[in-house]
Design an enzyme around this catalytic site. Structure first.
Site, PDB file in Angstrom:
ATOM      1  CB  SER A  10      16.973  -1.359 -15.166  1.00 32.95           C
ATOM      2  OG  SER A  10      17.215  -2.617 -14.561  1.00 32.95           O
ATOM      3  CG  HIS A  35      21.323  -0.193 -15.159  1.00 33.44           C
ATOM      4  ND1 HIS A  35      22.411   0.489 -14.703  1.00 33.44           N
ATOM      5  CD2 HIS A  35      20.846  -0.901 -14.103  1.00 33.44           C
ATOM      6  CE1 HIS A  35      22.606   0.224 -13.422  1.00 33.44           C
ATOM      7  NE2 HIS A  35      21.665  -0.633 -13.033  1.00 33.44           N
ATOM      8  CG  ASP A  37      19.960  -3.927 -12.261  1.00 30.22           C
ATOM      9  OD1 ASP A  37      20.811  -3.181 -11.735  1.00 30.22           O
ATOM     10  OD2 ASP A  37      18.881  -3.502 -12.726  1.00 30.22           O
ATOM     11  CG  MET A  39      20.222  -8.630  -8.480  1.00 32.15           C
ATOM     12  SD  MET A  39      18.477  -8.417  -8.090  1.00 32.15           S
ATOM     13  CE  MET A  39      18.163  -6.816  -8.810  1.00 32.15           C
ATOM     14  CG  HIS A  68      24.074  -2.066 -10.205  1.00 29.89           C
ATOM     15  ND1 HIS A  68      22.834  -1.646  -9.767  1.00 29.89           N
ATOM     16  CD2 HIS A  68      24.863  -2.086  -9.093  1.00 29.89           C
ATOM     17  CE1 HIS A  68      22.868  -1.439  -8.462  1.00 29.89           C
ATOM     18  NE2 HIS A  68      24.088  -1.710  -8.036  1.00 29.89           N
ATOM     19  CG  MET A  70      23.060  -4.812  -7.027  1.00 31.07           C
ATOM     20  SD  MET A  70      21.285  -4.524  -7.218  1.00 31.07           S
ATOM     21  CE  MET A  70      21.128  -4.738  -8.996  1.00 31.07           C
ATOM     22  CG  MET A 139      21.673   1.391  -4.902  1.00 30.95           C
ATOM     23  SD  MET A 139      21.087   0.960  -6.560  1.00 30.95           S
ATOM     24  CE  MET A 139      19.509   0.152  -6.199  1.00 30.95           C
ATOM     25  N   GLY A 144      17.676  -5.286  -4.986  1.00 33.84           N
ATOM     26  CA  GLY A 144      17.273  -6.686  -4.958  1.00 33.84           C
ATOM     27  C   GLY A 144      16.036  -7.007  -5.754  1.00 33.84           C
ATOM     28  CG  PHE A 145      12.968  -7.775  -4.901  1.00 34.95           C
ATOM     29  CD1 PHE A 145      12.656  -9.035  -5.390  1.00 34.95           C
ATOM     30  CD2 PHE A 145      13.483  -7.662  -3.619  1.00 34.95           C
ATOM     31  CE1 PHE A 145      12.853 -10.164  -4.597  1.00 34.95           C
ATOM     32  CE2 PHE A 145      13.684  -8.780  -2.827  1.00 34.95           C
ATOM     33  CZ  PHE A 145      13.369 -10.033  -3.320  1.00 34.95           C
ATOM     34  N   GLY A 146      12.975  -5.242  -8.680  1.00 39.21           N
ATOM     35  CA  GLY A 146      12.455  -4.147  -9.480  1.00 39.21           C
ATOM     36  C   GLY A 146      11.092  -3.712  -8.984  1.00 39.21           C
ATOM     37  N   GLY A 147      10.675  -2.528  -9.404  1.00 38.24           N
ATOM     38  CA  GLY A 147       9.323  -2.058  -9.124  1.00 38.24           C
ATOM     39  C   GLY A 147       9.099  -1.479  -7.751  1.00 38.24           C
ATOM     40  CG  ASP A 177      18.978   1.505 -10.175  1.00 38.08           C
ATOM     41  OD1 ASP A 177      17.759   1.460 -10.371  1.00 38.08           O
ATOM     42  OD2 ASP A 177      19.725   0.508 -10.295  1.00 38.08           O
ATOM     43  N   GLY A 178      16.368   3.456  -8.839  1.00 39.49           N
ATOM     44  CA  GLY A 178      15.378   2.948  -7.894  1.00 39.49           C
ATOM     45  C   GLY A 178      14.099   3.756  -7.877  1.00 39.49           C
ATOM     46  N   GLY A 179      13.056   3.231  -8.487  1.00 36.28           N
ATOM     47  CA  GLY A 179      11.743   3.862  -8.417  1.00 36.28           C
ATOM     48  C   GLY A 179      11.610   5.147  -9.206  1.00 36.28           C
ATOM     49  N   GLY A 199      13.611   1.036 -14.656  1.00 39.80           N
ATOM     50  CA  GLY A 199      13.193  -0.277 -15.123  1.00 39.80           C
ATOM     51  C   GLY A 199      11.716  -0.307 -15.439  1.00 39.80           C
TER      52      GLY A 199
END
Length: 224
Positions: A10, A35, A37, A39, A68, A70, A139, A144-147, A177-179, A199
Site C-alpha cells: 500500500s 494498492h 488508498d 480517502m 481502494h 474509502m 478490513m 483511515g490511517f496507516g500503521g 488489509d490492515g496491520g 503498508g
C-alpha cells in the site's frame, strides 16, 4: 488448502516525496499489485490522493493498480479512476446506497469490481451481490490511517468470507488489509486470504525484497 498469494504494498505508507522510486522498488522486490488508498476526509478522517497521482503511479510501474476508495458516494468518482488505468476498483459497502448499481458501473468502465467491509460490517452486506464481485476486501483495522494494529478477532471473519466465496462458481480474490506484517501473514492466509495488502509492514522495513520474500516463505511454510 494451498493457494497462490498476491502481495500488494500500500503506497499509503510510501514516501510521497519519492513515490515513483518507491513504487518501482517494491515492483522490483517482487510485489504483485500496487494498492492505492483514496480517502476523502468524510468516510474516514484522513485525506490522501486522487486520480492524478494514480496516473503518475501507473507511469512508474506495469503492475496492476488496486484502487481502494474509502470515500462517500464512490459512484461519482469511479470513472475518473478507471481512466487512469486502474485494474481493480473497490468501494465500501457502507459508503454507497446502490451497491449493485455501483459494481455494475465499475464493470462497464472495464475494471474489476471489489467491495470492502469495515470490521463491524457483516458478510451479509455482500451476500446478494457476490456474483458481481471480482474481489472482496476484509478490513482488519478501522480504515483511515496507516500503521494500525491488526484486529485479531477478524480472523474468523476471513474464514467465513472464504467459505462464502468457495460456495459459488466464480473466481473472487479475498483480500485482507490492515496491520499485516511478516509476523501475522501466515495466519491471515491460513484463514483463507488470497491477496494481502501491507503498508508499513513493507515500506517501513529496511529491505522491501527481503520482507516480501520472507512473507512468501512464511505463507508457503504454513501451507506445506
Amino acid at each position: 488448502m494451498s493457494r497462490n498469494v498476491t502481495i500488494a504494498p500500500s503506497i499509503l505508507s510510501a514516501d510521497f516525496g519519492r513515490m515513483a522510486e518507491d513504487v518501482s522498488a517494491v515492483a522490483q522486490a517482487g510485489a504483485d499489485w500496487i494498492h492505492y488508498d483514496v480517502m476523502d476526509g468524510r468516510f474516514v478522517p484522513n485525506i490522501t490522493v486522487g486520480p492524478d497521482v494514480l496516473a503518475a503511479v501507473g507511469r512508474a510501474t506495469t503492475l496492476p493498480l488496486d484502487v481502494h476508495l474509502m470515500i462517500v458516494e464512490p459512484e461519482r468518482h469511479i470513472e475518473a479512476f478507471a481512466k487512469t488505468g486502474a485494474e481493480y476498483i473497490t468501494v465500501h459497502a457502507e459508503a454507497t446506497t446502490h451497491l449493485h448499481r455501483t459494481l455494475q458501473a465499475i464493470h462497464q468502465l472495464g475494471c474489476k469490481a471489489g467491495v470492502s467491509l469495515n470490521p463491524a460490517t457483516g458478510l451479509d452486506a455482500v451476500q446478494h451481490v457476490i456474483e458481481e464481485l471480482d474481489l472482496l476486501l476484509i478490513m482488519t483495522v478501522n480504515p483511515g490511517f496507516g500503521g494500525q494494529k491488526f484486529i485479531g478477532p477478524m480472523v474468523p471473519k476471513i474464514s467465513d468470507a472464504r467459505e462464502l466465496i468457495d460456495s459459488i462458481d466464480r473466481e473472487i480474490h479475498l483480500e485482507v488489509d490492515g496491520g499485516i506484517t511478516v509476523a501475522n501473514i501466515a495466519e491471515v492466509c491460513d484463514a483463507g486470504a488470497s491477496a494481502i495488502v501491507s503498508g508499513t509492514g513493507i515500506f517501513k522495513t529496511d529491505s522491501y525484497s527481503d520482507t516480501i520474500a520472507d512473507m512468501r516463505r512464511r505463507v508457503a511454510s504454513s501451507q506445506s
